[in-house]
Design a protein around this motif. Structure first.
Motif, PDB file in Angstrom:
ATOM      1  N   THR A 138       0.828  -1.201   0.000  1.00 34.94           N
ATOM      2  CA  THR A 138       0.000   0.000   0.000  1.00 34.94           C
ATOM      3  C   THR A 138       0.864   1.252   0.000  1.00 34.94           C
ATOM      4  N   THR A 139       0.286   2.329  -0.503  1.00 31.78           N
ATOM      5  CA  THR A 139       0.939   3.616  -0.579  1.00 31.78           C
ATOM      6  C   THR A 139      -0.021   4.667  -0.028  1.00 31.78           C
ATOM      7  N   THR A 140       0.518   5.700   0.615  1.00 34.06           N
ATOM      8  CA  THR A 140      -0.300   6.790   1.128  1.00 34.06           C
ATOM      9  C   THR A 140       0.084   8.072   0.406  1.00 34.06           C
ATOM     10  N   LEU A 141      -0.925   8.779  -0.094  1.00 33.90           N
ATOM     11  CA  LEU A 141      -0.741  10.048  -0.784  1.00 33.90           C
ATOM     12  C   LEU A 141      -1.539  11.131  -0.073  1.00 33.90           C
ATOM     13  N   THR A 142      -0.993  12.329  -0.012  1.00 36.26           N
ATOM     14  CA  THR A 142      -1.706  13.461   0.577  1.00 36.26           C
ATOM     15  C   THR A 142      -1.593  14.638  -0.383  1.00 36.26           C
ATOM     16  N   GLY A 143      -2.708  15.312  -0.629  1.00 33.10           N
ATOM     17  CA  GLY A 143      -2.699  16.473  -1.506  1.00 33.10           C
ATOM     18  C   GLY A 143      -4.099  16.901  -1.857  1.00 33.10           C
ATOM     19  N   THR A 144      -4.175  17.802  -2.832  1.00 34.77           N
ATOM     20  CA  THR A 144      -5.461  18.328  -3.277  1.00 34.77           C
ATOM     21  C   THR A 144      -5.895  17.617  -4.548  1.00 34.77           C
ATOM     22  N   VAL A 145      -7.106  17.114  -4.542  1.00 34.56           N
ATOM     23  CA  VAL A 145      -7.675  16.384  -5.672  1.00 34.56           C
ATOM     24  C   VAL A 145      -8.042  17.384  -6.768  1.00 34.56           C
ATOM     25  N   THR A 146      -7.698  17.047  -8.013  1.00 38.32           N
ATOM     26  CA  THR A 146      -8.067  17.877  -9.154  1.00 38.32           C
ATOM     27  C   THR A 146      -8.907  17.063 -10.122  1.00 38.32           C
ATOM     28  N   ALA A 147      -9.751  17.763 -10.873  1.00 38.73           N
ATOM     29  CA  ALA A 147     -10.589  17.105 -11.870  1.00 38.73           C
ATOM     30  C   ALA A 147      -9.748  16.768 -13.087  1.00 38.73           C
ATOM     31  N   GLY A 148      -9.987  15.608 -13.669  1.00 39.65           N
ATOM     32  CA  GLY A 148      -9.285  15.203 -14.878  1.00 39.65           C
ATOM     33  C   GLY A 148      -9.940  15.809 -16.106  1.00 39.65           C
ATOM     34  N   VAL A 149      -9.399  15.486 -17.259  1.00 39.06           N
ATOM     35  CA  VAL A 149      -9.939  16.005 -18.510  1.00 39.06           C
ATOM     36  C   VAL A 149     -11.303  15.385 -18.804  1.00 39.06           C
ATOM     37  N   GLU A 150     -11.442  14.100 -18.557  1.00 38.04           N
ATOM     38  CA  GLU A 150     -12.705  13.419 -18.795  1.00 38.04           C
ATOM     39  C   GLU A 150     -13.607  13.540 -17.570  1.00 38.04           C
ATOM     40  N   PRO A 151     -14.919  13.552 -17.771  1.00 38.58           N
ATOM     41  CA  PRO A 151     -15.849  13.634 -16.641  1.00 38.58           C
ATOM     42  C   PRO A 151     -15.685  12.436 -15.702  1.00 38.58           C
ATOM     43  N   GLY A 152     -15.706  12.704 -14.415  1.00 33.45           N
ATOM     44  CA  GLY A 152     -15.630  11.647 -13.413  1.00 33.45           C
ATOM     45  C   GLY A 152     -14.223  11.193 -13.084  1.00 33.45           C
ATOM     46  N   CYS A 153     -13.207  11.753 -13.720  1.00 37.00           N
ATOM     47  CA  CYS A 153     -11.820  11.360 -13.462  1.00 37.00           C
ATOM     48  C   CYS A 153     -11.210  12.327 -12.457  1.00 37.00           C
ATOM     49  N   LEU A 154     -10.637  11.780 -11.382  1.00 35.62           N
ATOM     50  CA  LEU A 154     -10.041  12.587 -10.324  1.00 35.62           C
ATOM     51  C   LEU A 154      -8.565  12.240 -10.179  1.00 35.62           C
ATOM     52  N   LEU A 155      -7.724  13.270 -10.041  1.00 31.15           N
ATOM     53  CA  LEU A 155      -6.277  13.083  -9.982  1.00 31.15           C
ATOM     54  C   LEU A 155      -5.707  13.645  -8.695  1.00 31.15           C
ATOM     55  N   LEU A 156      -4.619  13.015  -8.240  1.00 24.24           N
ATOM     56  CA  LEU A 156      -3.884  13.497  -7.075  1.00 24.24           C
ATOM     57  C   LEU A 156      -2.400  13.268  -7.354  1.00 24.24           C
ATOM     58  N   ASP A 157      -1.657  14.336  -7.540  1.00 19.47           N
ATOM     59  CA  ASP A 157      -0.211  14.261  -7.765  1.00 19.47           C
ATOM     60  C   ASP A 157       0.169  13.290  -8.881  1.00 19.47           C
ATOM     61  N   GLY A 158      -0.551  13.319  -9.998  1.00 19.13           N
ATOM     62  CA  GLY A 158      -0.226  12.457 -11.129  1.00 19.13           C
ATOM     63  C   GLY A 158      -0.842  11.074 -11.070  1.00 19.13           C
ATOM     64  N   TYR A 159      -1.589  10.773 -10.044  1.00 22.30           N
ATOM     65  CA  TYR A 159      -2.251   9.475  -9.909  1.00 22.30           C
ATOM     66  C   TYR A 159      -3.740   9.632 -10.176  1.00 22.30           C
ATOM     67  N   LEU A 160      -4.319   8.670 -10.884  1.00 18.05           N
ATOM     68  CA  LEU A 160      -5.748   8.627 -11.147  1.00 18.05           C
ATOM     69  C   LEU A 160      -6.408   7.886  -9.991  1.00 18.05           C
ATOM     70  N   LEU A 161      -7.231   8.582  -9.215  1.00 11.75           N
ATOM     71  CA  LEU A 161      -7.859   7.970  -8.043  1.00 11.75           C
ATOM     72  C   LEU A 161      -9.077   7.156  -8.459  1.00 11.75           C
ATOM     73  N   LEU A 162      -9.076   5.881  -8.089  1.00 12.82           N
ATOM     74  CA  LEU A 162     -10.173   4.969  -8.395  1.00 12.82           C
ATOM     75  C   LEU A 162     -10.756   4.468  -7.092  1.00 12.82           C
ATOM     76  N   GLY A 163     -11.983   4.824  -6.815  1.00 13.37           N
ATOM     77  CA  GLY A 163     -12.638   4.404  -5.576  1.00 13.37           C
ATOM     78  C   GLY A 163     -12.524   5.465  -4.509  1.00 13.37           C
ATOM     79  N   GLY A 164     -12.880   5.088  -3.305  1.00 14.15           N
ATOM     80  CA  GLY A 164     -12.875   6.034  -2.193  1.00 14.15           C
ATOM     81  C   GLY A 164     -14.251   6.655  -2.020  1.00 14.15           C
ATOM     82  N   ALA A 165     -14.483   7.175  -0.827  1.00 13.67           N
ATOM     83  CA  ALA A 165     -15.780   7.785  -0.517  1.00 13.67           C
ATOM     84  C   ALA A 165     -15.969   9.046  -1.359  1.00 13.67           C
TER      85      ALA A 165
END
Length: 140
Positions: free
Chosen positions: A75-102
């Motif tokens: 497992t890896t832990t990331l901390t930062g501000t989530v940004t919206a991706g180019v496509e609808p529903g895509c969320l990014l954090l520091d270059g990672y595409l976040l899949l799942g989560g509340a």
């Protein structure tokens, strides 16, 4: 009459584009593609052995922001501000595409700490970011 002009213009544009694509040229196919490849015939320079890993340059990979070292469980832990991706529903954090989560925690603009696992080979519909499967998320 107007429809005829539009159709004629579209046909002319299509013919011009197909003519551009039909022109020859010195095109080198991408690595791994089928087709002929360029081979040096200059006798003063020896040809590289394609089976020699030292002769093959490494593939370029974009740099990725540093994350905390993966724990023994992978497992890896990331901390930062989530940004919206180019496509609808895509969320990014520091270059990672976040899949799942509340959804109430992991949303665009939220500062979060997420724990999960990087899944580099996973296919997604988002055209950016390295897939990161979130196992837990908390506001930071």
């Amino acid at each position: 009459m107007r429809t005829l002009r539009i159709v004629a213009a579209a046909l002319v544009a299509g013919a011009l584009l197909s003519a551009c694509g039909a022109q020859g040229g010195d095109v080198t196919p991408a690595p791994g593609s089928t087709g002929e490849t360029s081979v040096s015939t200059d006798p003063s320079t020896p040809a590289a052995d394609p089976t020699d890993p030292a002769a093959t340059p490494p593939a370029h990979r974009p740099s990725r922001p540093a994350a905390s070292a993966p724990a023994k469980s992978g497992t890896t832990t990331l901390t930062g501000t989530v940004t919206a991706g180019v496509e609808p529903g895509c969320l990014l954090l520091d270059g990672y595409l976040l899949l799942g989560g509340a959804k109430d925690v992991v949303k665009a603009g939220a500062r979060v700490t997420v724990t999960g696992k990087v899944e580099e080979g996973m296919m997604t519909t988002c055209q950016q970011g390295t897939p990161f499967v979130v196992s837990s998320a908390t506001p930071a």
